[in-house]
Design an enzyme around this catalytic site. Structure first.
Site, PDB file in Angstrom:
ATOM      1  N   GLU A  57       0.807  -1.221   0.000  1.00 48.38           N
ATOM      2  CA  GLU A  57       0.000   0.000   0.000  1.00 48.38           C
ATOM      3  C   GLU A  57       0.839   1.270   0.000  1.00 48.38           C
ATOM      4  O   GLU A  57       0.476   2.277   0.598  1.00 48.38           O
ATOM      5  CB  GLU A  57      -0.996  -0.033   1.171  1.00 48.38           C
ATOM      6  CG  GLU A  57      -1.942  -1.220   1.074  1.00 48.38           C
ATOM      7  CD  GLU A  57      -2.938  -1.307   2.220  1.00 48.38           C
ATOM      8  OE1 GLU A  57      -2.849  -0.492   3.167  1.00 48.38           O
ATOM      9  OE2 GLU A  57      -3.806  -2.197   2.173  1.00 48.38           O
ATOM     10  N   GLU A  62      -6.437  -9.961  -2.955  1.00 50.98           N
ATOM     11  CA  GLU A  62      -7.242  -9.942  -1.727  1.00 50.98           C
ATOM     12  C   GLU A  62      -8.719  -9.748  -2.058  1.00 50.98           C
ATOM     13  O   GLU A  62      -9.390  -8.891  -1.484  1.00 50.98           O
ATOM     14  CB  GLU A  62      -6.758  -8.830  -0.786  1.00 50.98           C
ATOM     15  CG  GLU A  62      -5.291  -8.920  -0.402  1.00 50.98           C
ATOM     16  CD  GLU A  62      -4.856  -7.787   0.525  1.00 50.98           C
ATOM     17  OE1 GLU A  62      -5.723  -7.163   1.167  1.00 50.98           O
ATOM     18  OE2 GLU A  62      -3.638  -7.527   0.604  1.00 50.98           O
TER      19      GLU A  62
END
Length: 579
Positions: free
Chosen positions: A349, A451
């Site tokens: 991220e 994910e």
């Protein structure tokens, strides 16, 4: 032209005084629009219109020709001065009529701005009946060359009048120039057929089994049985410590998945909650479970740039102490598991957060990748981030933002190997998902959906329906190399957003979708007989297979593998008498 409230928007496109439809042209334009709609309908439903996967990430001195020859924008009314009361600059726009909610729209164009040097430009669709707008694509645009914007949308309801417009949030931006704009409609049947065609092309392969006797003569009427042993495409789920010792959970998992990722057990705060107090006990046990069942494991993650998930003791370090800590983290983790994990998410991220680079400088990530590659040369090193395919409005993680970050790090010496797209979806915009994958696919790097889940704000049946669309799109796209679901079950039988099963391991609707797709995406058993040329032909999913052939008292058995290739796989079998 300024457009603000709903009644203003409707008036601007329908009143006789509107700049879009002056009174002296209104009747003629209405007749022309009716004729255009009638002429356009056969083309929009034609079986000959194929989805165009082309995309571009480089800025060009001249725009390429429009995809689909412009699609329905060939006949759209173009507005050169369009405004709303929202923030940002809007211009130009296309007025569209009779848009269908049952249609999938693919959009693309080339964009350039006058100033500043760079700015994000969004394409949006505004439906005037309810004043609702949605982002359908975005691009990081420059003032010295043309950038490619690709996206798409479906409407929640039919719209008599819509406006496709462009927005830049930069306060200093001036003129937005658009070239080679295209809007191509596809029926749901067309869209789904394109998926199936890509699955046949990229996930399956044609096979010819030729059977002969010991003299080399072709055998007609031999019975051929083919059974798939393993699947080539990695399809898996997150797991956590709750699967350890839970036989029912383990059996349920192993029956379905050939890949796994640990939800939290490899993260720094889990393996070293206190400085120098490393504990890999749970991670070791999870890895043993995965390897015992011949699945592949992704390493998630080495560093998480979000300070919220950085170990508390690490937050207090600076300078040489922090450098020593991060170096020790990489060496400890990757030396312990060298060769065990197929991937490592090195910086998680980092499009949204910058804890380590903020404290260690802009080269910190370059150092992370270099150290990780030396520690485990066999692992594929990934960046991983959210909102790249999920939403269009998060400019931090647009496809162009991702590409720009990759290129910055490549300029620093990083050799990139993989792109991780998390995929935590609300309501998915499937044509936008495909467009983003098209664009990132131009980099020729492995792309994994890492994910995948659907927001718990939806009821279970809606979750399952949205999940099916996302999984079908990901599996069919030629640039996607693997899919991981974020569906680890916690101790209270809950999941991060979406569970596949209840505590008794009875499938929920999302689990039924997974089972249905797994059934579609494997060649469980293929039976047939050889033709007059001694051959049996079929198409099968990539993977490992067991083959048996019988004819009278003659038999043969063997195995073969199907890897991706445009060529037909030819297998020659010689029969010998049974013993």
């Amino acid at each position: 032209m300024a457009i603000g409230k709903k009644h203003k928007e409707a008036a601007a496109l329908s009143s006789s005084s509107s700049p879009l439809l002056p009174a002296d042209r209104k009747a003629l334009l209405l007749l022309l629009l009716l004729l255009i709609v009638l002429l356009a309908r056969p083309a929009a439903s034609s079986d000959g219109v194929r989805y165009d996967y082309r995309a571009y990430t480089e800025c060009k001195s001249h725009p390429e020709p429009a995809l689909y020859n412009g699609g329905i924008l060939r006949w759209a009314n173009k507005v050169t001065d369009f405004r709303t009361e929202d923030d940002g600059n809007y211009s130009p726009a296309f007025v569209l009529y009779n848009m269908s909610a049952a249609t999938v729209y693919s959009f693309s164009c080339w964009v350039k701005i006058d100033r500043p040097t760079t700015a994000h430009v969004k394409a949006k669709i505004l439906t005037l009946a309810n004043a609702a707008s949605q982002c359908l694509g975005t691009a990081l645009v420059r003032n010295d060359c043309w950038s490619f914007l690709k996206g798409g949308f479906t409407l929640n309801s039919a719209s008599e009048t819509s406006v496709l417009y462009f927005q830049t949030a930069s306060p200093n931006a001036s003129t937005i120039s658009i070239r080679s704009a295209s809007l191509q409609p596809f029926s749901p049947e067309q869209w789904n057929q394109h998926r199936e065609d890509r699955i046949q092309l990229n996930r399956k392969r044609f096979v010819n089994v030729h059977v002969a006797d010991s003299n080399g003569s072709r055998v007609v009427g031999a019975k051929v049985a083919v059974h798939q042993i393993t699947r080539d495409f990695p399809f898996g789920s997150a797991i956590s410590r709750t699967i350890l010792g839970n036989k029912l959970y383990q059996e349920w998992f192993n029956k379905r998945f050939n890949a796994a990722v640990f939800e939290n057990e490899l993260k720094w705060y889990a393996t070293e909650p206190y400085p120098g107090k490393e504990d890999y006990t749970v991670a070791d046990q999870l890895l043993q479970f995965v390897q015992a069942n011949d699945a592949v494991a992704r390493g998630h993650n080495i560093f998480w740039e979000d300070p919220k998930y950085t170990p508390a003791w690490v937050k207090n370090l600076t300078g040489s102490q922090l450098r020593a800590a991060v170096s020790g983290r990489i060496e400890s983790l990757l030396s312990r598991y060298k060769g065990d994990f197929v991937h490592w998410d090195v910086s998680n991220e980092m499009l949204h957060f910058d804890f380590y680079e903020n404290r260690l400088g802009g080269n910190a990530t370059v150092d992370f990748f270099d150290t990780a590659k030396r520690a485990d040369p066999l692992a594929t090193l990934f960046l991983n981030d959210f909102n790249v395919v999920e939403v269009c409005d998060d400019l931090s993680s647009s496809a162009d933002s991702y590409v720009s970050r990759l290129r910055q790090l490549a300029d620093g010496g990083v050799t990139f190997e993989g792109i991780g797209l998390e995929g935590h979806f609300g309501k998915p915009n499937i044509p936008y998902v495909r467009a983003v994958l098209d664009k990132l696919g131009t980099l020729r790097l492995p792309i994994w959906l890492t994910e995948i889940d659907i927001s718990s704000s939806f009821d279970p049946k809606t979750q399952a329906a949205y999940l099916e669309e996302v999984l079908r799109e990901g599996f069919a796209h030629p640039s996607v190399d693997g899919i991981m679901l974020w569906t680890a079950m916690d101790t209270n039988a809950s999941c991060y957003q979406m569970c596949l099963t209840n505590q008794n391991f009875t499938n929920l609707p999302a689990g039924d979708v997974v089972d249905k797709l797994l059934g579609e995406w494997q060649t469980k058993e293929t039976l047939g007989t050889t033709n007059d040329r001694g051959s049996f032909n079929f198409s099968a999913f990539l993977g490992e297979y067991k083959l048996s052939v019988t004819y009278l008292n003659l038999t043969a058995e063997g195995t073969f593998s199907l890897a991706h290739s445009d060529d037909t796989k030819h297998i020659n079998i010689r029969l010998s008498p049974s013993r």
